[in-house]
Design a protein around this motif. Sequence first.
Motif, PDB file in Angstrom:
ATOM      1  N   GLN B 191     -60.678  91.652  16.399  1.00 52.41           N
ATOM      2  CA  GLN B 191     -61.673  90.951  15.594  1.00 52.41           C
ATOM      3  C   GLN B 191     -62.843  91.889  15.408  1.00 52.41           C
ATOM      4  N   THR B 192     -63.342  91.972  14.188  1.00 51.07           N
ATOM      5  CA  THR B 192     -64.430  92.885  13.872  1.00 51.07           C
ATOM      6  C   THR B 192     -65.621  92.086  13.377  1.00 51.07           C
ATOM      7  N   PHE B 193     -66.782  92.459  13.897  1.00 57.92           N
ATOM      8  CA  PHE B 193     -68.010  91.747  13.561  1.00 57.92           C
ATOM      9  C   PHE B 193     -69.042  92.732  13.032  1.00 57.92           C
ATOM     10  N   LEU B 194     -69.892  92.257  12.128  1.00 59.32           N
ATOM     11  CA  LEU B 194     -71.113  92.980  11.786  1.00 59.32           C
ATOM     12  C   LEU B 194     -72.232  92.140  12.374  1.00 59.32           C
ATOM     13  N   ALA B 195     -72.901  92.711  13.395  1.00 62.79           N
ATOM     14  CA  ALA B 195     -73.802  91.903  14.202  1.00 62.79           C
ATOM     15  C   ALA B 195     -72.985  90.705  14.688  1.00 62.79           C
ATOM     16  N   ASP B 196     -73.370  89.481  14.383  1.00 62.56           N
ATOM     17  CA  ASP B 196     -72.579  88.352  14.877  1.00 62.56           C
ATOM     18  C   ASP B 196     -71.642  87.768  13.834  1.00 62.56           C
ATOM     19  N   ALA B 197     -71.685  88.309  12.615  1.00 63.22           N
ATOM     20  CA  ALA B 197     -70.862  87.737  11.550  1.00 63.22           C
ATOM     21  C   ALA B 197     -69.439  88.281  11.623  1.00 63.22           C
ATOM     22  N   PRO B 198     -68.422  87.408  11.691  1.00 59.90           N
ATOM     23  CA  PRO B 198     -67.046  87.903  11.681  1.00 59.90           C
ATOM     24  C   PRO B 198     -66.696  88.487  10.311  1.00 59.90           C
ATOM     25  N   LEU B 199     -66.145  89.689  10.303  1.00 61.02           N
ATOM     26  CA  LEU B 199     -65.745  90.329   9.056  1.00 61.02           C
ATOM     27  C   LEU B 199     -64.260  90.133   8.792  1.00 61.02           C
ATOM     28  N   THR B 200     -63.482  90.451   9.810  1.00 56.45           N
ATOM     29  CA  THR B 200     -62.037  90.421   9.628  1.00 56.45           C
ATOM     30  C   THR B 200     -61.378  90.233  10.980  1.00 56.45           C
ATOM     31  N   ARG B 201     -60.216  89.610  10.971  1.00 58.04           N
ATOM     32  CA  ARG B 201     -59.410  89.601  12.186  1.00 58.04           C
ATOM     33  C   ARG B 201     -57.978  89.904  11.789  1.00 58.04           C
ATOM     34  N   VAL B 202     -57.303  90.565  12.696  1.00 57.73           N
ATOM     35  CA  VAL B 202     -55.969  91.049  12.358  1.00 57.73           C
ATOM     36  C   VAL B 202     -55.058  90.918  13.553  1.00 57.73           C
ATOM     37  N   ARG B 203     -53.796  90.621  13.292  1.00 52.55           N
ATOM     38  CA  ARG B 203     -52.748  90.719  14.305  1.00 52.55           C
ATOM     39  C   ARG B 203     -51.761  91.777  13.832  1.00 52.55           C
ATOM     40  N   LEU B 204     -51.588  92.812  14.651  1.00 53.46           N
ATOM     41  CA  LEU B 204     -50.678  93.909  14.339  1.00 53.46           C
ATOM     42  C   LEU B 204     -49.451  93.741  15.228  1.00 53.46           C
ATOM     43  N   LEU B 205     -48.306  93.481  14.598  1.00 54.54           N
ATOM     44  CA  LEU B 205     -47.089  93.180  15.360  1.00 54.54           C
ATOM     45  C   LEU B 205     -46.135  94.375  15.279  1.00 54.54           C
ATOM     46  N   HIS B 206     -45.649  94.809  16.445  1.00 52.72           N
ATOM     47  CA  HIS B 206     -44.775  95.984  16.504  1.00 52.72           C
ATOM     48  C   HIS B 206     -43.502  95.658  17.267  1.00 52.72           C
ATOM     49  N   PRO B 207     -42.349  96.123  16.777  1.00 47.08           N
ATOM     50  CA  PRO B 207     -41.132  96.017  17.595  1.00 47.08           C
ATOM     51  C   PRO B 207     -41.384  96.720  18.927  1.00 47.08           C
ATOM     52  N   ALA B 208     -41.021  96.058  20.038  1.00 47.23           N
ATOM     53  CA  ALA B 208     -41.369  96.579  21.366  1.00 47.23           C
ATOM     54  C   ALA B 208     -40.817  97.982  21.588  1.00 47.23           C
ATOM     55  N   GLU B 209     -39.625  98.253  21.065  1.00 47.53           N
ATOM     56  CA  GLU B 209     -39.005  99.541  21.427  1.00 47.53           C
ATOM     57  C   GLU B 209     -39.649 100.730  20.731  1.00 47.53           C
ATOM     58  N   SER B 210     -40.474 100.482  19.713  1.00 53.90           N
ATOM     59  CA  SER B 210     -40.978 101.634  18.958  1.00 53.90           C
ATOM     60  C   SER B 210     -42.483 101.845  19.103  1.00 53.90           C
ATOM     61  N   TYR B 211     -43.151 101.070  19.941  1.00 47.64           N
ATOM     62  CA  TYR B 211     -44.600 101.196  19.956  1.00 47.64           C
ATOM     63  C   TYR B 211     -45.173 100.932  21.336  1.00 47.64           C
ATOM     64  N   ALA B 212     -46.214 101.705  21.696  1.00 49.96           N
ATOM     65  CA  ALA B 212     -46.970 101.469  22.927  1.00 49.96           C
ATOM     66  C   ALA B 212     -48.387 101.947  22.686  1.00 49.96           C
ATOM     67  N   VAL B 213     -49.312 101.413  23.449  1.00 50.96           N
ATOM     68  CA  VAL B 213     -50.703 101.863  23.418  1.00 50.96           C
ATOM     69  C   VAL B 213     -50.905 102.731  24.655  1.00 50.96           C
ATOM     70  N   THR B 214     -51.409 103.934  24.475  1.00 47.79           N
ATOM     71  CA  THR B 214     -51.576 104.831  25.616  1.00 47.79           C
ATOM     72  C   THR B 214     -53.024 105.276  25.739  1.00 47.79           C
ATOM     73  N   THR B 215     -53.449 105.496  26.984  1.00 51.33           N
ATOM     74  CA  THR B 215     -54.792 106.008  27.236  1.00 51.33           C
ATOM     75  C   THR B 215     -54.725 106.971  28.409  1.00 51.33           C
ATOM     76  N   GLU B 216     -55.771 107.737  28.548  1.00 50.28           N
ATOM     77  CA  GLU B 216     -55.884 108.639  29.688  1.00 50.28           C
ATOM     78  C   GLU B 216     -57.318 108.597  30.189  1.00 50.28           C
ATOM     79  N   SER B 217     -57.481 108.570  31.482  1.00 48.23           N
ATOM     80  CA  SER B 217     -58.836 108.566  32.037  1.00 48.23           C
ATOM     81  C   SER B 217     -58.948 109.623  33.106  1.00 48.23           C
ATOM     82  N   PHE B 218     -60.185 110.038  33.349  1.00 48.66           N
ATOM     83  CA  PHE B 218     -60.431 110.989  34.434  1.00 48.66           C
ATOM     84  C   PHE B 218     -61.381 110.356  35.439  1.00 48.66           C
TER      85      PHE B 218
END
Lengths: 218, 218
Positions: B191-218
């Motif tokens: 969900q994206t807001f400008l200040a407190d006003a909602p601009l847009t909301r989105v659901r991004l759907l991915h087949p499980a076998e082809s997508y992952a979210v990755t991060t790295e921390s130190f």
Amino acid sequence: MARHDEIRAEMMRRINAGEWPVNRDIPSEVELGVEFGVARGTIQRALSSLVAQGLIERRRRAGSRVVPRTAHASRLSIPLIREEIEDRGFAYGYRLLDRAVVGGPVPHLRLCCLHIADGQPFQLERRVISLTALPQAEAQPFDMSGPNEWLVREVPASRVTTRISAEAADPDSAAMLALPPGAPLLVVARQTFLADAPLTRVRLLHPAESYAVTTESF
Amino acid sequence: MARHDEIRAEMMRRINAGEWPVNRDIPSEVELGVEFGVARGTIQRALSSLVAQGLIERRRRAGSRVVPRTAHASRLSIPLIREEIEDRGFAYGYRLLDRAVVGGPVPHLRLCCLHIADGQPFQLERRVISLTALPQAEAQPFDMSGPNEWLVREVPASRVTTRISAEAADPDSAAMLALPPGAPLLVVARQTFLADAPLTRVRLLHPAESYAVTTESF
């Protein structure tokens, strides 16, 4: 509404409507003071709150401009599962399901643990701890509390990689989570390193309906 | 190996083995210089790289200590889907599946778009854009490229909330993603807001076998 708040609202409207386009200079503080019929300090006050929100960027010896919405980055933090369950108001429970020391060229401790919320399986933890890097892990029974609590307490800061994915539950994991085989799981996989040495890797499996990872960015 | 590197490796071993426990002072630089038979500068050089790695914390007028592994935080960044697909070496394709202006008290633009990698469905984008906040969206056909590219280009920085979850594909989404109903999906909801006003909301759907979210921390 104070005058600077009115001016700020009008500036927001212009940014929003594209009248002040992204990446282009907005009018100078002097020009805006003339337009709105206020002192420059009032303009600065209105602009400051837009700067604080990250909408406007001030540049030295140049104008101010509207900041583009870049690829947003958020801080992702994955709390201790005990805290996560207790924060939801559930009673936390823990069961060690499997523990094995595996020898060979890369000796490691293999663990399978269940984290329970109000009697319901909440997270299945499948972990491997390197006994080369962390020989002291072998002396830990992990029968009363999970290895993550021990690791956070005993092992120093290092690099962590995280991968969040979805998968269909295999029959073994499904049984431990009291789900039908093939049920969707949210899986958080982490690898932890001390410098370049792998310390531990874990797969945290959650029933899809009871778990999500959330972040917020500004 | 330089002497300070040898000393650093031995310090790492001690941290790792718990000989220098977390949250406790390590010996002073003078003591370490005596122990290793080197000048204090060599000890400082070895310690500095452990400080840079976040393993050791230096405190003024007090000793240095081993830093506990805190709840790790990582930067999570979700790139444009076109870039994500092209970075994997696939040809990017786009199809607008549905577009509707919905009136009423909260007028909005409803979009359903498919992002394609080498001819295979990769991401189903279900989006709502507020026409109160972003009236200029109504003039955009979104038939040649997705609304995210337009939003990133045209709409200024703001607050974004993200929720990553797994779910079983409903029959409608499954058909659009060429999956069997009930197949596991990785869902990124924002969900994206400008200040407190909602601009847009989105659901991004991915087949499980082809997508992952990755991060790295130190």
